[in-house]
Structure formats: C-alpha cells, structure tokens
Design an enzyme around this catalytic site. Structure first.
Site, PDB file in Angstrom:
ATOM      1  N   PRO A  15       0.791  -1.231   0.000  1.00 41.82           N
ATOM      2  CA  PRO A  15       0.000   0.000   0.000  1.00 41.82           C
ATOM      3  C   PRO A  15       0.818   1.274   0.000  1.00 41.82           C
ATOM      4  O   PRO A  15       1.886   1.346   0.608  1.00 41.82           O
ATOM      5  CB  PRO A  15      -0.828  -0.105   1.294  1.00 41.82           C
ATOM      6  CG  PRO A  15      -0.048  -1.015   2.165  1.00 41.82           C
ATOM      7  CD  PRO A  15       0.617  -2.004   1.238  1.00 41.82           C
ATOM      8  N   ASN A  16       0.285   2.265  -0.705  1.00 41.16           N
ATOM      9  CA  ASN A  16       0.821   3.630  -0.798  1.00 41.16           C
ATOM     10  C   ASN A  16       2.051   3.758  -1.695  1.00 41.16           C
ATOM     11  O   ASN A  16       2.486   4.883  -1.974  1.00 41.16           O
ATOM     12  CB  ASN A  16       1.152   4.196   0.596  1.00 41.16           C
ATOM     13  CG  ASN A  16      -0.068   4.264   1.487  1.00 41.16           C
ATOM     14  OD1 ASN A  16      -1.119   4.728   1.066  1.00 41.16           O
ATOM     15  ND2 ASN A  16       0.063   3.771   2.714  1.00 41.16           N
ATOM     16  N   ARG A  23       4.340  11.124  -1.941  1.00 46.22           N
ATOM     17  CA  ARG A  23       4.246  10.916  -0.491  1.00 46.22           C
ATOM     18  C   ARG A  23       5.636  11.011   0.141  1.00 46.22           C
ATOM     19  O   ARG A  23       6.534  10.265  -0.197  1.00 46.22           O
ATOM     20  CB  ARG A  23       3.620   9.561  -0.172  1.00 46.22           C
ATOM     21  CG  ARG A  23       3.646   9.173   1.299  1.00 46.22           C
ATOM     22  CD  ARG A  23       2.929   7.867   1.585  1.00 46.22           C
ATOM     23  NE  ARG A  23       3.689   6.721   1.104  1.00 46.22           N
ATOM     24  CZ  ARG A  23       4.207   5.783   1.912  1.00 46.22           C
ATOM     25  NH1 ARG A  23       4.092   5.905   3.227  1.00 46.22           N
ATOM     26  NH2 ARG A  23       4.832   4.738   1.404  1.00 46.22           N
ATOM     27  N   TYR A  28      11.096   8.807   1.193  1.00 47.31           N
ATOM     28  CA  TYR A  28      11.104   7.771   0.153  1.00 47.31           C
ATOM     29  C   TYR A  28      11.767   8.199  -1.149  1.00 47.31           C
ATOM     30  O   TYR A  28      11.827   7.416  -2.095  1.00 47.31           O
ATOM     31  CB  TYR A  28       9.667   7.317  -0.109  1.00 47.31           C
ATOM     32  CG  TYR A  28       9.020   6.732   1.115  1.00 47.31           C
ATOM     33  CD1 TYR A  28       8.077   7.462   1.845  1.00 47.31           C
ATOM     34  CD2 TYR A  28       9.381   5.475   1.591  1.00 47.31           C
ATOM     35  CE1 TYR A  28       7.499   6.930   3.000  1.00 47.31           C
ATOM     36  CE2 TYR A  28       8.822   4.954   2.740  1.00 47.31           C
ATOM     37  CZ  TYR A  28       7.887   5.683   3.442  1.00 47.31           C
ATOM     38  OH  TYR A  28       7.322   5.162   4.588  1.00 47.31           O
ATOM     39  N   ASN A  81       8.028  -5.606  -1.304  1.00 51.96           N
ATOM     40  CA  ASN A  81       8.032  -4.495  -0.353  1.00 51.96           C
ATOM     41  C   ASN A  81       6.626  -4.457   0.215  1.00 51.96           C
ATOM     42  O   ASN A  81       5.711  -3.919  -0.409  1.00 51.96           O
ATOM     43  CB  ASN A  81       8.371  -3.167  -1.026  1.00 51.96           C
ATOM     44  CG  ASN A  81       8.395  -2.020  -0.015  1.00 51.96           C
ATOM     45  OD1 ASN A  81       7.884  -2.156   1.103  1.00 51.96           O
ATOM     46  ND2 ASN A  81       8.991  -0.905  -0.401  1.00 51.96           N
ATOM     47  N   ALA A  84       3.339  -0.874   4.623  1.00 56.16           N
ATOM     48  CA  ALA A  84       2.815  -0.858   6.001  1.00 56.16           C
ATOM     49  C   ALA A  84       2.424  -2.242   6.504  1.00 56.16           C
ATOM     50  O   ALA A  84       2.502  -2.515   7.709  1.00 56.16           O
ATOM     51  CB  ALA A  84       1.627   0.083   6.080  1.00 56.16           C
ATOM     52  N   HIS A  87       4.439  -4.482   9.000  1.00 61.10           N
ATOM     53  CA  HIS A  87       4.395  -4.328  10.449  1.00 61.10           C
ATOM     54  C   HIS A  87       3.075  -4.784  11.073  1.00 61.10           C
ATOM     55  O   HIS A  87       2.924  -4.718  12.294  1.00 61.10           O
ATOM     56  CB  HIS A  87       4.625  -2.854  10.799  1.00 61.10           C
ATOM     57  CG  HIS A  87       5.690  -2.211   9.988  1.00 61.10           C
ATOM     58  ND1 HIS A  87       7.023  -2.630  10.027  1.00 61.10           N
ATOM     59  CD2 HIS A  87       5.644  -1.188   9.083  1.00 61.10           C
ATOM     60  CE1 HIS A  87       7.723  -1.879   9.183  1.00 61.10           C
ATOM     61  NE2 HIS A  87       6.928  -1.002   8.606  1.00 61.10           N
ATOM     62  N   GLU A 105      12.722  -9.509   1.066  1.00 61.88           N
ATOM     63  CA  GLU A 105      11.990  -8.344   1.593  1.00 61.88           C
ATOM     64  C   GLU A 105      12.787  -7.068   1.318  1.00 61.88           C
ATOM     65  O   GLU A 105      13.999  -7.043   1.572  1.00 61.88           O
ATOM     66  CB  GLU A 105      11.793  -8.534   3.104  1.00 61.88           C
ATOM     67  CG  GLU A 105      11.031  -7.435   3.810  1.00 61.88           C
ATOM     68  CD  GLU A 105      10.919  -7.698   5.315  1.00 61.88           C
ATOM     69  OE1 GLU A 105      11.262  -8.808   5.771  1.00 61.88           O
ATOM     70  OE2 GLU A 105      10.503  -6.775   6.028  1.00 61.88           O
ATOM     71  N   HIS A 107      12.761  -2.687   1.665  1.00 58.60           N
ATOM     72  CA  HIS A 107      12.189  -1.426   2.125  1.00 58.60           C
ATOM     73  C   HIS A 107      13.054  -0.299   1.562  1.00 58.60           C
ATOM     74  O   HIS A 107      14.291  -0.364   1.632  1.00 58.60           O
ATOM     75  CB  HIS A 107      12.172  -1.355   3.650  1.00 58.60           C
ATOM     76  CG  HIS A 107      11.376  -2.458   4.257  1.00 58.60           C
ATOM     77  ND1 HIS A 107      10.004  -2.506   4.204  1.00 58.60           N
ATOM     78  CD2 HIS A 107      11.758  -3.591   4.888  1.00 58.60           C
ATOM     79  CE1 HIS A 107       9.580  -3.608   4.797  1.00 58.60           C
ATOM     80  NE2 HIS A 107      10.619  -4.282   5.211  1.00 58.60           N
ATOM     81  N   SER A 109      13.104   2.824   2.705  1.00 56.73           N
ATOM     82  CA  SER A 109      13.679   3.556   3.846  1.00 56.73           C
ATOM     83  C   SER A 109      14.341   2.571   4.809  1.00 56.73           C
ATOM     84  O   SER A 109      14.088   1.362   4.773  1.00 56.73           O
ATOM     85  CB  SER A 109      12.562   4.327   4.576  1.00 56.73           C
ATOM     86  OG  SER A 109      11.669   3.397   5.208  1.00 56.73           O
ATOM     87  N   ARG A 114      13.610   4.512  12.039  1.00 56.60           N
ATOM     88  CA  ARG A 114      12.369   5.290  12.078  1.00 56.60           C
ATOM     89  C   ARG A 114      11.555   4.963  13.341  1.00 56.60           C
ATOM     90  O   ARG A 114      12.096   4.429  14.321  1.00 56.60           O
ATOM     91  CB  ARG A 114      11.571   5.066  10.784  1.00 56.60           C
ATOM     92  CG  ARG A 114      12.372   5.487   9.540  1.00 56.60           C
ATOM     93  CD  ARG A 114      11.595   5.232   8.243  1.00 56.60           C
ATOM     94  NE  ARG A 114      10.378   6.044   8.190  1.00 56.60           N
ATOM     95  CZ  ARG A 114       9.402   5.799   7.291  1.00 56.60           C
ATOM     96  NH1 ARG A 114       9.504   4.775   6.436  1.00 56.60           N
ATOM     97  NH2 ARG A 114       8.322   6.570   7.281  1.00 56.60           N
TER      98      ARG A 114
HETATM   99  O1  LIG Z   1      10.534   1.966   3.323  1.00 54.41           O
HETATM  100  C1  LIG Z   1       9.591   1.389   2.753  1.00 54.41           C
HETATM  101  O2  LIG Z   1       9.598   1.045   1.539  1.00 54.41           O
HETATM  102  C2  LIG Z   1       8.314   1.053   3.534  1.00 54.41           C
HETATM  103  C3  LIG Z   1       7.152   1.725   2.939  1.00 54.41           C
HETATM  104  C4  LIG Z   1       6.063   2.107   3.671  1.00 54.41           C
HETATM  105  O3  LIG Z   1       4.990   2.624   3.076  1.00 54.41           O
HETATM  106  C5  LIG Z   1       6.069   2.063   5.159  1.00 54.41           C
HETATM  107  O4  LIG Z   1       4.768   1.751   5.695  1.00 54.41           O
HETATM  108  C6  LIG Z   1       7.093   1.091   5.681  1.00 54.41           C
HETATM  109  O5  LIG Z   1       7.211   1.201   7.092  1.00 54.41           O
HETATM  110  C7  LIG Z   1       8.443   1.321   5.000  1.00 54.41           C
END
Ligand SMILES: O=C(O)[C@@H]1C=C(O)[C@@H](O)[C@H](O)C1
Length: 150
Positions: A15-16, A23, A28, A81, A84, A87, A105, A107, A109, A114
């Site tokens: 998501p996102n 964002r 990011y 990836n 969210a 977690h 996996e 990420h 960031s 964080r």
């Molecule tokens: O760093 C990233 O790609 C992850 C991306 C997200 O949207 C966060 O919810 C994760 O906590 C980290």
C-alpha cells in the site's frame, strides 16, 4: 520455475507505494513507482531473467497473487516491499511461506532508523533476506539476488 527466458521473478509492492515521489519524498525519495518498475526491469534483463512488477492497496488482491504463485509455481522467487503491512499482517507472512520459492523483503527507507512500530516485520522471519534503507536501488540488488536464489 524457469521460463524460456530463464528465472521468473515476481516483484510485489504494498500500500501507498503507488504514491512514490509524491508521499514524503524526504523519506522515500522522489522516484516514482514507474521508476521502481524500470529499475526492476533493467536488473532482470541484465540477468536474462523475466520479471513481473505489481502494486496494490488491497490486501486481499495481494494475497490472491501470492496464493496463485503457491498453486501455479510460475515464479521462482518473490521480491516484496510489503510497505505498512510489513508491520501489521500475519496473514501476509503466512501466505508467503511457499516451499522452494524464496522471499526477498525490500524497504526503500531504513525502517530501523524510524518509528519503533516500523522496527518489527512479520515477513523477515520467513524471508531469505532483507534490504532496507538503500532507496529504490534496493530493488536492483533484490532482483539480482532473487535470480541467484532461483
Ligand atoms: O521503506 C519502505 O519502503 C516502507 C514503505 C512504507 O509505506 C512504510 O509503511 C514502511 O514502514 C516502509
């Protein structure tokens, strides 16, 4: 599984991530999701592998994609990836346990630098390895490694 072109890698994004570049660019970066797709395609082509890159904001859709891999075995490795859901989702971690299909996996960031709630991943215990904090470039190594593990 290896297709006519060699290993087939599935890259999944949670998501996102469709909002990359918009964002929180300070967290990011300003690469778009399209840039991530391009990074994965280039990494795969350098290894003569096939890659399919997907993103969803719907957890049931993500689980359906993973179930299809478990049934059809049409990909040799999964790069994910989970964003969210990293977690929060036991369901996602459970679905990713697929014999002989390694999970990598990623990420963008450094989640460990964080908020505390980002320091735990339900996916890491079932992953072959974890890449975090190297921005979109992390996907390049993840795809490369996925080919090695295929
Ligand atoms: O760093 C990233 O790609 C992850 C991306 C997200 O949207 C966060 O919810 C994760 O906590 C980290």
């Amino acid at each position: 599984y290896s297709g006519a072109m060699g290993p087939r890698i599935l890259v999944l994004n949670g998501p996102n991530l469709n909002m990359l570049g918009v964002r929180q660019p300070q967290v990011y970066g300003d690469n778009s999701y399209a840039d991530i797709v391009e990074i994965c395609r280039k990494a795969a082509s350098e290894r003569s592998a096939e890659v399919e890159v997907r993103q969803t904001n719907d957890e049931s859709e993500l689980l359906g994609w993973i179930h299809a891999v478990a049934r059809e075995r049409n990909f040799s490795a999964i790069v994910i990836n989970p964003a969210a859901w990293t977690h929060t989702s036991v369901a996602l971690a459970d679905a990713l346990v697929i014999p002989e299909v390694p999970i990598i996996e990623v990420h963008i960031s450094n989640v460990h630098a964080r908020e505390p709630f980002r320091h735990h991943s339900y996916v890491s215990p079932i992953a072959a390895g974890v890449i975090a904090g190297f921005g979109p470039a992390g996907y390049r190594y993840a795809v490369d490694r996925a080919v090695d593990l295929s």
